[in-house]
Design a protein around this motif. Structure first.
Motif, short mmCIF file in Angstrom:
data_model
loop_
_atom_site.label_atom_id
_atom_site.label_comp_id
_atom_site.label_asym_id
_atom_site.label_seq_id
_atom_site.Cartn_x
_atom_site.Cartn_y
_atom_site.Cartn_z
N GLU A 20 0.82 -1.21 0.00
CA GLU A 20 0.00 0.00 0.00
C GLU A 20 0.86 1.26 0.00
O GLU A 20 0.60 2.20 -0.74
CB GLU A 20 -0.93 0.00 1.20
CG GLU A 20 -1.87 1.19 1.19
CD GLU A 20 -2.87 1.15 2.33
OE1 GLU A 20 -3.32 2.24 2.73
OE2 GLU A 20 -3.20 0.06 2.82
N ALA A 21 1.90 1.28 0.82
CA ALA A 21 2.78 2.44 0.89
C ALA A 21 3.47 2.69 -0.45
O ALA A 21 3.58 3.83 -0.90
CB ALA A 21 3.81 2.27 2.00
N GLN A 22 3.91 1.62 -1.09
CA GLN A 22 4.56 1.77 -2.39
C GLN A 22 3.58 2.25 -3.45
O GLN A 22 3.92 3.09 -4.28
CB GLN A 22 5.23 0.46 -2.80
CG GLN A 22 6.48 0.16 -2.00
CD GLN A 22 7.13 -1.17 -2.30
OE1 GLN A 22 7.69 -1.75 -1.42
NE2 GLN A 22 7.05 -1.66 -3.50
N ALA A 23 2.35 1.75 -3.41
CA ALA A 23 1.34 2.16 -4.39
C ALA A 23 1.00 3.65 -4.22
O ALA A 23 0.77 4.35 -5.21
CB ALA A 23 0.08 1.31 -4.23
N ARG A 24 0.98 4.11 -2.98
CA ARG A 24 0.67 5.52 -2.70
C ARG A 24 1.91 6.40 -2.72
O ARG A 24 1.81 7.60 -2.46
CB ARG A 24 0.00 5.63 -1.34
CG ARG A 24 -1.35 5.00 -1.29
CD ARG A 24 -1.94 5.13 0.08
NE ARG A 24 -3.24 4.53 0.15
CZ ARG A 24 -4.19 4.89 0.98
NH1 ARG A 24 -3.96 5.86 1.84
NH2 ARG A 24 -5.33 4.28 0.98
N ARG A 25 3.05 5.78 -2.91
CA ARG A 25 4.34 6.49 -2.91
C ARG A 25 4.58 7.20 -1.58
O ARG A 25 5.07 8.32 -1.53
CB ARG A 25 4.45 7.44 -4.09
CG ARG A 25 4.40 6.71 -5.41
CD ARG A 25 4.59 7.65 -6.56
NE ARG A 25 4.40 6.95 -7.81
CZ ARG A 25 5.38 6.63 -8.64
NH1 ARG A 25 6.60 6.98 -8.37
NH2 ARG A 25 5.12 5.98 -9.75
N CYS A 26 4.21 6.50 -0.50
CA CYS A 26 4.43 7.01 0.85
C CYS A 26 5.72 6.43 1.40
O CYS A 26 6.20 5.40 0.92
CB CYS A 26 3.28 6.60 1.77
SG CYS A 26 1.69 7.25 1.28
N THR A 28 8.11 4.32 3.71
CA THR A 28 7.99 3.04 4.40
C THR A 28 8.87 3.00 5.64
O THR A 28 9.03 1.95 6.26
CB THR A 28 8.39 1.88 3.45
OG1 THR A 28 9.74 2.08 3.01
CG2 THR A 28 7.46 1.78 2.26
#
Length: 65
Positions: A20-26, A28
């Protein structure tokens, strides 16, 4: 066929959080990754020490819980 590594609930949630973090570019940075996920090649760290899912980690998620 890839061996399906059995994951406990916490490890499964960690993989989902990384995805999810990678998909949202947040970032980690705040996601705590167990040594078991790293030793099985599901998660690695970038040059700055931030965890990310490997191709193997993505394949493991696609196998389902």
């Amino acid at each position: 066929m890839i061996k399906k590594i059995q994951l406990n609930d916490e490890q499964w949630r960690t993989l989902l959080a990384l995805l999810e973090a990678q998909a949202r570019r947040c970032s980690t940075d705040v996601i705590n990754v167990s040594g078991r996920l790293r030793s099985n090649g599901l998660v690695e760290s970038d040059r700055k020490g931030r965890p990310f899912l490997t191709e193997q980690g993505l394949r493991r998620l696609s196998q389902g819980r």
